[in-house]
Scaffold this motif. Sequence first.
Motif, PDB file in Angstrom:
ATOM      1  N   ASP A 240      -3.632  33.868  48.545  1.00 27.97           N
ATOM      2  CA  ASP A 240      -2.157  33.155  49.353  1.00 27.97           C
ATOM      3  C   ASP A 240      -1.162  33.495  49.748  1.00 27.97           C
ATOM      4  N   ALA A 241      -0.621  32.982  50.445  1.00 27.96           N
ATOM      5  CA  ALA A 241       0.235  34.058  50.485  1.00 27.96           C
ATOM      6  C   ALA A 241       1.700  34.129  48.970  1.00 27.96           C
ATOM      7  N   TRP A 242       1.855  33.352  48.804  1.00 31.41           N
ATOM      8  CA  TRP A 242       2.448  33.411  47.111  1.00 31.41           C
ATOM      9  C   TRP A 242       1.917  34.322  46.350  1.00 31.41           C
ATOM     10  N   SER A 243       0.066  34.171  46.102  1.00 26.67           N
ATOM     11  CA  SER A 243      -0.184  35.385  45.508  1.00 26.67           C
ATOM     12  C   SER A 243       0.433  37.046  46.223  1.00 26.67           C
ATOM     13  N   ALA A 244       0.391  37.111  47.271  1.00 23.55           N
ATOM     14  CA  ALA A 244       0.513  38.341  48.240  1.00 23.55           C
ATOM     15  C   ALA A 244       1.939  38.732  47.302  1.00 23.55           C
ATOM     16  N   GLU A 400      12.021  33.289  48.941  1.00 20.47           N
ATOM     17  CA  GLU A 400      13.215  32.385  47.392  1.00 20.47           C
ATOM     18  C   GLU A 400      14.330  32.139  48.829  1.00 20.47           C
ATOM     19  N   LEU A 401      14.438  33.070  49.833  1.00 22.37           N
ATOM     20  CA  LEU A 401      15.976  32.727  50.107  1.00 22.37           C
ATOM     21  C   LEU A 401      15.128  32.329  51.163  1.00 22.37           C
ATOM     22  N   CYS A 402      14.371  32.128  52.029  1.00 22.12           N
ATOM     23  CA  CYS A 402      13.915  31.388  53.743  1.00 22.12           C
ATOM     24  C   CYS A 402      14.504  29.973  53.098  1.00 22.12           C
ATOM     25  N   ALA A 403      13.785  29.661  51.954  1.00 20.61           N
ATOM     26  CA  ALA A 403      14.171  28.173  51.648  1.00 20.61           C
ATOM     27  C   ALA A 403      14.971  28.273  50.887  1.00 20.61           C
ATOM     28  N   ALA A 404      15.816  28.925  50.648  1.00 20.72           N
ATOM     29  CA  ALA A 404      17.583  28.787  50.570  1.00 20.72           C
ATOM     30  C   ALA A 404      18.240  28.207  51.686  1.00 20.72           C
ATOM     31  N   ILE A 405      18.026  29.093  53.141  1.00 21.51           N
ATOM     32  CA  ILE A 405      18.751  29.049  54.393  1.00 21.51           C
ATOM     33  C   ILE A 405      18.424  27.971  54.709  1.00 21.51           C
ATOM     34  N   LEU A 406      16.955  27.363  54.229  1.00 18.56           N
ATOM     35  CA  LEU A 406      15.874  26.285  55.338  1.00 18.56           C
ATOM     36  C   LEU A 406      16.902  25.018  54.251  1.00 18.56           C
ATOM     37  N   LYS A 407      17.431  25.064  53.030  1.00 18.39           N
ATOM     38  CA  LYS A 407      18.152  24.366  52.269  1.00 18.39           C
ATOM     39  C   LYS A 407      17.061  23.388  51.367  1.00 18.39           C
ATOM     40  N   SER A 409      14.321  23.206  47.417  1.00 19.57           N
ATOM     41  CA  SER A 409      13.601  23.122  46.795  1.00 19.57           C
ATOM     42  C   SER A 409      13.539  24.294  46.079  1.00 19.57           C
ATOM     43  N   PRO A 410      13.367  25.013  45.270  1.00 20.96           N
ATOM     44  CA  PRO A 410      12.641  26.177  44.893  1.00 20.96           C
ATOM     45  C   PRO A 410      11.069  25.651  44.534  1.00 20.96           C
ATOM     46  N   GLU A 411      10.413  24.245  44.385  1.00 17.79           N
ATOM     47  CA  GLU A 411       9.047  23.866  43.989  1.00 17.79           C
ATOM     48  C   GLU A 411       8.451  24.452  45.740  1.00 17.79           C
ATOM     49  N   GLU A 412       9.334  24.367  46.663  1.00 16.50           N
ATOM     50  CA  GLU A 412       8.755  24.682  47.955  1.00 16.50           C
ATOM     51  C   GLU A 412       8.674  26.107  48.278  1.00 16.50           C
ATOM     52  N   VAL A 413       8.478  26.653  47.548  1.00 15.33           N
ATOM     53  CA  VAL A 413       9.266  28.254  48.098  1.00 15.33           C
ATOM     54  C   VAL A 413       7.114  28.834  47.972  1.00 15.33           C
ATOM     55  N   PRO A 414       6.750  28.323  47.335  1.00 14.77           N
ATOM     56  CA  PRO A 414       4.734  28.757  47.388  1.00 14.77           C
ATOM     57  C   PRO A 414       4.452  28.625  49.034  1.00 14.77           C
TER      58      PRO A 414
END
Length: 438
Positions: A240-244, A400-407, A409-414
């Motif tokens: 999966d992408a997060w594993s990559a 992580e930075l993409c998630a921060a830009i889109l507001k 949560s950390p749980e949504e990073v994967p």
Amino acid sequence: MPDEGARHLIAAITTDFTEFPPKALAPGDGPLGWAGYGEARERASQTSGETESVVCGEGRVGGVAAVLVVFDFRFLGGSVGSATGDRIEYAFTRARETRTPLVSLIATGGSRMHEGMLSLHQLQRVARQSTLLHQAGVPQISVLRDPTTGGLWASLGAGADVVIGVEEAQVGFAGRRVRPIGDDPAYTAEGQLANGHIDEVCALEDVDSVLTEWLLLLSSGAPEPAEVPRALGSAEPASDAWSAVRHARSAARPHAESYLDDYFDVRRPISGDRCGGVDAGMLCGIGLRGRHAVAYAAQTGTATTPAGFRTAARLIRLAERLGISVLTLVDTPGAANDAAAERAGAGPAIAELFATVAAARVPVTTLVIGEGGSGGALALAAPDRTWITPDAYFSVIAPELCAAILKRSPEEVPGTAEQLRLRPSDLVELGVVRGIAD
């Protein structure tokens, strides 16, 4: 070995040396009528055995033909006068006409006071000849002996394609008698290396072997694109992408040094941006793979600084002048984004590298070997010849930075990583890379 003057050094590093017809200044006190100048030159000649401060000729260094410009500090401190300029101009002209690499071995205190502005004018002559040699695509190497100061450092020395300093040599535009009192390391070969102004430092006794390798590398370019390096890490694609992302960030995976050691038979470094900066996370140089030289710029997994981008651009421009193909290895979380990077010109440095890659008249081949983070990674990537290893990723930005830009949560990073489609297989499907290295 001690530096015992021009002839001793020529005998130590060359074979089949033939001196060009020497031209000495006319007898007397010189063009300014400087009282005692003629006597001073006569004493210098008796001390050194030379009729001028430089000996020029043709020889072979490690089997490679070269034109040599060799200074003798015992002749009036290796200073430059009109006759010195005549000899250097003849050597450059000969190198250009025969397309023979030029090597200058410098030991000088700078301009010759006894000839005033006529002496200083020689720097313009030297700079013009250096530029003509660059335009002709003929390699030029300078070796900075002790001392190398004044205008010859700022023209013949610093103007070369590759600049090599001798250990503990005094190197600086300001000579010892005209600079602030003290022994600041900035005025040494090691200090110039640390601040991005020369490429490497070696012992005097190693100059012949270093020059031999450099002359071979600079003379072995080929028009064919560099081969894609083989993948050295895991061959298993990420599930999966997060594993990559996690695989690419693993300290256990192979990094740039391992790839360069595996790819090249021999290599030597190009260091510094010539603007006062060095980025240890951007490895640049030229290596030999089989019979052909390949220039390389390789990120090592750290955030790339403006100095790193400028050094890579300098390397690619050098390769272009000499007809050497280029290999880039991408591995960075992104460009350095701190205040120091902004003050040093992060945006302009990245823009310069984008433009240099886009305009390159030699083929550029890229392999993404780890993190491919945003524009700091893309600037080093070839627009149409980029591959990726199975344990790498390439993304518009870190998840992580993409998630921060889109507001988010950390749980949504994967999940965000999955949406970015940053896996090697995704990138092939999107047409961002040509393929996955095996």
